[in-house]
Enzyme design. Sequence first.
Site, PDB file in Angstrom:
ATOM      1  N   ARG A 111    -108.843  67.493  -3.396  1.00  0.00           N
ATOM      2  CA  ARG A 111    -108.590  66.843  -3.567  1.00  0.00           C
ATOM      3  C   ARG A 111    -109.454  65.048  -3.055  1.00  0.00           C
ATOM      4  O   ARG A 111    -109.670  64.575  -1.558  1.00  0.00           O
ATOM      5  CB  ARG A 111    -107.427  66.281  -3.783  1.00  0.00           C
ATOM      6  CG  ARG A 111    -107.215  64.612  -4.549  1.00  0.00           C
ATOM      7  CD  ARG A 111    -106.668  63.532  -4.064  1.00  0.00           C
ATOM      8  NE  ARG A 111    -106.598  62.058  -4.744  1.00  0.00           N
ATOM      9  CZ  ARG A 111    -106.393  60.536  -4.055  1.00  0.00           C
ATOM     10  NH1 ARG A 111    -106.704  61.012  -2.822  1.00  0.00           N
ATOM     11  NH2 ARG A 111    -105.937  60.026  -4.615  1.00  0.00           N
ATOM     12  N   THR A 139    -104.427  53.122   3.505  1.00  0.00           N
ATOM     13  CA  THR A 139    -105.781  53.601   3.341  1.00  0.00           C
ATOM     14  C   THR A 139    -105.441  52.163   4.366  1.00  0.00           C
ATOM     15  O   THR A 139    -105.424  51.293   4.000  1.00  0.00           O
ATOM     16  CB  THR A 139    -106.185  53.261   2.208  1.00  0.00           C
ATOM     17  OG1 THR A 139    -106.300  54.657   1.298  1.00  0.00           O
ATOM     18  CG2 THR A 139    -107.856  52.913   1.856  1.00  0.00           C
ATOM     19  N   GLY A 163    -104.423  51.309  -3.038  1.00  0.00           N
ATOM     20  CA  GLY A 163    -104.207  51.819  -4.007  1.00  0.00           C
ATOM     21  C   GLY A 163    -104.218  53.380  -4.884  1.00  0.00           C
ATOM     22  O   GLY A 163    -104.824  54.753  -4.658  1.00  0.00           O
TER      23      GLY A 163
HETATM   24  N1  ASP Z   1    -106.729  55.162  -2.611  1.00  0.00           N
HETATM   25  C1  ASP Z   1    -105.995  55.674  -1.297  1.00  0.00           C
HETATM   26  C2  ASP Z   1    -106.812  57.902  -2.677  1.00  0.00           C
HETATM   27  O1  ASP Z   1    -106.306  57.341  -3.521  1.00  0.00           O
HETATM   28  C3  ASP Z   1    -104.685  55.740  -1.032  1.00  0.00           C
HETATM   29  C4  ASP Z   1    -104.518  54.192  -0.939  1.00  0.00           C
HETATM   30  O2  ASP Z   1    -105.420  54.018  -0.868  1.00  0.00           O
HETATM   31  O3  ASP Z   1    -103.067  54.193  -1.008  1.00  0.00           O
HETATM   32  O4  ASP Z   1    -107.318  58.430  -1.792  1.00  0.00           O
END
Ligand code: ASP
Length: 312
Positions: free
Chosen positions: A205, A177, A229
Amino acid sequence: MSTMPVLALHGGAGTIRRDLMTAERKAAYHAGLRAALEAGHAILRDGGTALDAVTATVMALEDDPLFNAGRGAVYTSDGTHEMDAAIMSGTDRACGAVAGICGPRHPVLAARAVMETTGHVLLTGEGARRFCREAGLEHADPSWFATPERRASLEAEMARRASGIPDDGDDARRHGTVGAVALDIHGHLAAATSTGGMTAKKPGRVGDSPIFGAGTWADDRTCAISATGHGEIFIRHAVAHEIDARMRLAGQSLATAAHDVVAEIAPFGGSGGLVAIDAKGNVALPFNCSGMYRAWTGPDGRIHTAIYSDED
Ligand code: ASP
């Protein structure tokens, strides 16, 4: 009032395996992080707003295929791209977000247009796509977002699921992200986050990035936060708002609140981290996994970039 401007960004967190990181790749990440930070910091230095700085920083990261947002976004299990983005102003808690879109070259600009022109907070799906076209945002073909590395990650993840082989723990390949937080010379905070989500996610999603109080937050009284995350866990724990609440209601420092919350979600499967700045310009960059792509300006205005420990 004139405050020393501060900017911090992330380009995703996770189990970033050193054995898969070549010197060349590492240098490319550091260069991408630095370029994005410079894009936002130039705006702050010239007296621009935190909102403009986080927008410019996230746009630069969205254009860089190394990071999972915009160009280089991960694929859904259907082999499509569905991107989420959000932006929030600490001055008045104005905020805007989009979820599940593929079209605008810079999803963060779509989020900003939602904030500035609709009176709504979050647009999704076909309505969001129509809004983006009507707003005149620059659009890109699906091929712009596609990269062979993300396609390979999707295929590897689908094959792993089909064969029942346990996960190898390299969640940096699965998610990522980008995000930025800023404090401008006027004393205002802002945050922005943009993501392709998680590799092989179900179509439809939505993660934590466009959910205010989970992956994105800004309030001039406390802090600005952009998280990265495992989104489901960040939503369940209202991570960004929890940090705000501990500062506002319990008088905790940003460092204490941010580090504690990020540590507390780890046992729940909440692998990840966040970047945060408080109203005084203190920066916190906690993560509970092996690394987080990140960059920030120090008190002297110097730019730092890191992936693992602060020196690496
Ligand atoms: N937080 C993001 C999500 O769940 C993915 C990530 O930050 O790695 O879509």
